[in-house]
Design a protein around this motif. Structure first.
Motif, short mmCIF file in Angstrom:
data_model
loop_
_atom_site.label_atom_id
_atom_site.label_comp_id
_atom_site.label_asym_id
_atom_site.label_seq_id
_atom_site.Cartn_x
_atom_site.Cartn_y
_atom_site.Cartn_z
N ILE A 296 0.86 -1.19 0.00
CA ILE A 296 0.00 0.00 0.00
C ILE A 296 0.90 1.23 0.00
N ILE A 297 0.77 2.05 -1.05
CA ILE A 297 1.48 3.35 -1.07
C ILE A 297 0.52 4.39 -0.53
N VAL A 298 0.98 5.19 0.46
CA VAL A 298 0.04 6.05 1.17
C VAL A 298 0.60 7.45 1.38
N THR A 299 -0.27 8.42 1.27
CA THR A 299 0.06 9.79 1.67
C THR A 299 -1.22 10.45 2.17
N GLY A 300 -1.09 11.69 2.69
CA GLY A 300 -2.24 12.38 3.27
C GLY A 300 -2.64 13.59 2.44
N ASN A 301 -3.46 14.46 3.02
CA ASN A 301 -3.87 15.69 2.34
C ASN A 301 -2.65 16.56 2.06
N GLN A 302 -2.71 17.30 0.93
CA GLN A 302 -1.63 18.16 0.49
C GLN A 302 -0.34 17.37 0.26
N GLY A 303 -0.43 16.06 0.16
CA GLY A 303 0.76 15.25 -0.05
C GLY A 303 1.55 15.00 1.21
N GLU A 304 1.04 15.43 2.36
CA GLU A 304 1.76 15.27 3.63
C GLU A 304 1.54 13.84 4.14
N PRO A 305 2.61 13.04 4.30
CA PRO A 305 2.46 11.60 4.48
C PRO A 305 2.01 11.12 5.86
N LEU A 306 2.20 11.91 6.91
CA LEU A 306 1.96 11.40 8.26
C LEU A 306 0.49 11.33 8.63
N GLU A 307 -0.30 12.21 8.06
CA GLU A 307 -1.71 12.30 8.44
C GLU A 307 -2.43 10.97 8.24
N ALA A 308 -2.24 10.35 7.07
CA ALA A 308 -2.92 9.09 6.77
C ALA A 308 -2.42 7.97 7.68
N LEU A 309 -1.10 7.89 7.89
CA LEU A 309 -0.53 6.86 8.76
C LEU A 309 -1.09 6.97 10.18
N ASP A 310 -1.19 8.22 10.66
CA ASP A 310 -1.71 8.44 12.00
C ASP A 310 -3.15 7.96 12.13
N LYS A 311 -3.96 8.23 11.10
CA LYS A 311 -5.34 7.74 11.11
C LYS A 311 -5.40 6.22 11.08
N MET A 312 -4.51 5.62 10.31
CA MET A 312 -4.50 4.16 10.20
C MET A 312 -4.15 3.49 11.53
N VAL A 313 -3.17 4.06 12.22
CA VAL A 313 -2.73 3.45 13.48
C VAL A 313 -3.77 3.67 14.58
N ARG A 314 -4.59 4.74 14.43
CA ARG A 314 -5.66 4.99 15.41
C ARG A 314 -6.98 4.34 15.00
N LYS A 315 -6.93 3.53 13.92
CA LYS A 315 -8.11 2.81 13.43
C LYS A 315 -9.21 3.75 12.94
N GLN A 316 -8.82 4.96 12.49
CA GLN A 316 -9.81 5.94 12.04
C GLN A 316 -9.80 6.15 10.53
N HIS A 317 -8.90 5.46 9.84
CA HIS A 317 -8.85 5.57 8.39
C HIS A 317 -9.96 4.73 7.78
N LYS A 318 -10.63 5.25 6.78
CA LYS A 318 -11.82 4.57 6.24
C LYS A 318 -11.48 3.28 5.51
N ASP A 319 -10.25 3.14 5.01
CA ASP A 319 -9.92 1.98 4.18
C ASP A 319 -8.88 1.04 4.80
N VAL A 320 -7.94 1.56 5.57
CA VAL A 320 -6.81 0.75 6.04
C VAL A 320 -6.61 0.93 7.54
N LYS A 321 -6.43 -0.18 8.25
CA LYS A 321 -6.11 -0.17 9.68
C LYS A 321 -4.78 -0.91 9.86
N ILE A 322 -3.91 -0.38 10.70
CA ILE A 322 -2.60 -0.99 10.93
C ILE A 322 -2.75 -2.34 11.64
#
Length: 555
Positions: A296-322
């Motif tokens: 899975i290649i992942v990035t966040g809004n504005q291309g900032e990569p940490l936002e999406a990872l943080d959501k994934m690890v907190r189980k708040q990302h709509k598609d991917v959970k760590i």
């Protein structure tokens, strides 16, 4: 050399000096202005709630009729991220490579249509003619294809902006640098060199991308579960490597993140990414494959990569959970404002059981030249004068020292702040004043409506909270109709601070009663006395200074 005798030459950084990102430089040749790059910067830690930061373009707005062109060095956010905001104020043609122009158009599309804008695609062989200069280009190696250096030719010599670059002997295709052209510029005569300073403190040469590919392959083979690769959305070289290695190891790749999907589609459409269709899956198809088959290649809004990872690890990302079997590769260098967030995210990932790999495991290298690369550029260009750019002050100073090591005099090197004017006139270069420059903060759809006062209030609220006083007066009967009522948010827990709240109520009551019996009084006076009295009392009792807001009503 230009055949026209140029009388006045100025270089004015409006961004990109004393900071990482937000690149914007103005080259003034006689009465004409040329803009190089229009980037953004991600907010620093104290910029609470701010989405992005862009340069203050007041100087360009005041001189908009003199702006002859906007030149983009490459397609990263730090070079094109504010182009839509600039073009709303300045009507000038935009020049850049094929990929850079395509990515710039995507930015403009997000901000709304700007049909009046003219775009011109250029190559390393292009020559753009203007009244007082002509402009040429040369390829550089960066982590995105089609990166360019930009040359303004004057009668006094060339003004060269290197763009962001490194020297990588393994670079090929649209990543390959024009070393011969750079050397020829030096032979013909460079008056002023503006050169990338991002890695000026790092000794040696920047590690070649082939080394990264080898380490990525090893990490892919060693991973027991899913592989998540976190990167900036326009890091094309890393995206290509991930797809190549996924194909070689029989894995499927899903692209997650709006900005990443946009860059990926542009790269695919224009041929800058070569991807086997059978390797690509949608994020909705992830569950159809075993974990060890998935990348899975992942990035966040504005291309900032940490936002999406943080959501994934907190189980708040709509598609991917760590998952605890995941391998997470962080393949980017955090900007100064992101460092704390990055380490916090890495800790959360580790706590969740994921195997976290960073540049220390050689899964990422910088797209910027280290000290030996920078000295090579200086030696090829042989500039009369040098302005280190694109870096924090310590990086600019480190680059200045490198220039002195190869024989430049300190008096010929200019470390400029945002807004400083570096002027060449009468055969000499000097600092000759300042223009308006600084930060414009973007918060939601607001552009520049959040300033230092608002940020100060946000910081105060985040530290000591808010204390609201509500009183209703009966002016006719000269008495308090209701209240004072005290409301605390983020200051103290009311149920455990009854005595503090009661004392505060009595203090306010005395102040209000003193004023309300008068035939006339100023609302501001009563509010200010409430603020001053409570501020002193609350600090004495708690050693905290909440924001105090008196609300006084009457009927």
């Amino acid at each position: 050399m230009s055949k026209i005798k140029n009388e006045l030459i100025r270089v004015i950084p409006l961004g990109g000096v004393g900071e990482i990102g937000k690149a914007m430089y103005v080259v003034e040749i006689d009465e004409d202005l040329f803009v190089v790059d229009s980037g953004l910067m991600f907010p620093e830690n104290e910029m609470l709630g701010i989405d992005i930061v862009i340069p203050d373009i007041s100087f360009l707005e005041e001189n908009k009729d003199r702006v002859k062109g906007i030149f983009l060095t490459h397609g990263h956010e730090d070079a094109i991220g504010s182009i839509a905001y600039l073009l709303k104020k300045i009507q000038a043609p935009v020049y850049g490579s094929k990929l850079t122009i395509a990515l710039a158009k995507e930015h403009i599309k997000e901000q709304g249509s700007l049909k009046h804008v003219k775009f011109f695609e250029v190559t390393n062989k292009s020559r753009m003619n203007f009244d007082k200069t002509h402009v040429t280009f040369f390829h550089t190696t960066h982590s995105i294809p089609d990166a360019l250096g930009i040359v303004f030719h004057t009668s006094e010599g060339a003004i060269v902006h290197t763009g962001e670059f490194k020297f990588d002997q393994s670079a090929k295709g649209s990543y390959k640098p024009d070393i011969a052209k750079m050397a020829k510029l030096g032979e013909d005569g460079v008056l002023i060199l503006l050169s990338d300073s991002t890695e000026a403190e790092r000794p040696g040469h920047t590690t070649p991308e082939t080394v990264v590919a080898d380490h990525l392959l090893s990490a892919f083979l060693a991973a027991e579960g899913r592989i998540l690769v976190s990167l900036y959305s326009s890091n094309f070289i890393r995206i290509q490597q991930v797809f190549d290695i996924a194909k070689a190891t029989g894995k499927k790749v899903a692209v997650v993140g709006k900005s990443l999907e946009s860059s990926y589609e542009v790269g695919l459409r224009l041929g800058y990414l070569e991807v086997d269709e059978e390797t690509v899956i949608s994020v909705k198809e992830l569950e159809q494959y075993r974990d060890e088959e998935v990348v899975i290649i992942v990035t966040g809004n504005q291309g900032e990569p940490l936002e999406a990872l943080d959501k994934m690890v907190r189980k708040q990302h709509k598609d991917v959970k760590i998952k605890d079997t995941d391998t997470v590769m962080i393949t980017f260098t955090p900007s100064p404002g992101m460092e704390v967030q990055m380490f916090q995210t890495m800790n959360k990932l580790a706590k969740a059981g994921a195997n976290v790999l960073t540049s220390s495991k050689k899964v990422h290298v910088s797209g910027h030249g280290s000290q030996e690369d920078l000295k090579m550029m200086l030696n090829m260009m042989k500039p009369k004068y040098f302005i280190p750019i694109q870096g924090e002050y310590k990086m600019l100073i480190a680059h200045s020292k490198l220039a002195q090591q190869i024989g430049m005099h300190k008096s010929d090197i200019f470390i400029a702040d945002k807004g400083d004017i570096v002027e060449y006139k009468g055969g000499k270069v000097r600092m000759s004043g300042r223009v308006t420059a600084g930060n414009v903060l973007i918060d939601g759809i607001g552009i520049g409506d959040v300033g230092n006062i608002v940020l100060r209030d946000r910081k105060l609220l985040s530290q000591d909270g808010i204390f609201i006083v509500v009183v209703t007066l009966n002016r006719k009967e000269k008495k308090i109709a209701s209240g004072p009522e005290m409301i605390s948010r983020g200051f103290v827990y009311v149920r455990e601070s009854e005595q503090l709240m009661e004392e505060s109520t009595q203090l306010v009551r005395k102040i209000v009663e003193k004023y309300v019996v008068k035939d006339a009084f100023e609302w501001n006076n009563i509010k200010q006395e409430i603020r001053d009295t409570l501020n002193s009392y609350l600090f004495q009792q708690t050693k905290r200074r909440p924001m105090i807001i008196p609300i006084i009503m009457e009927y």
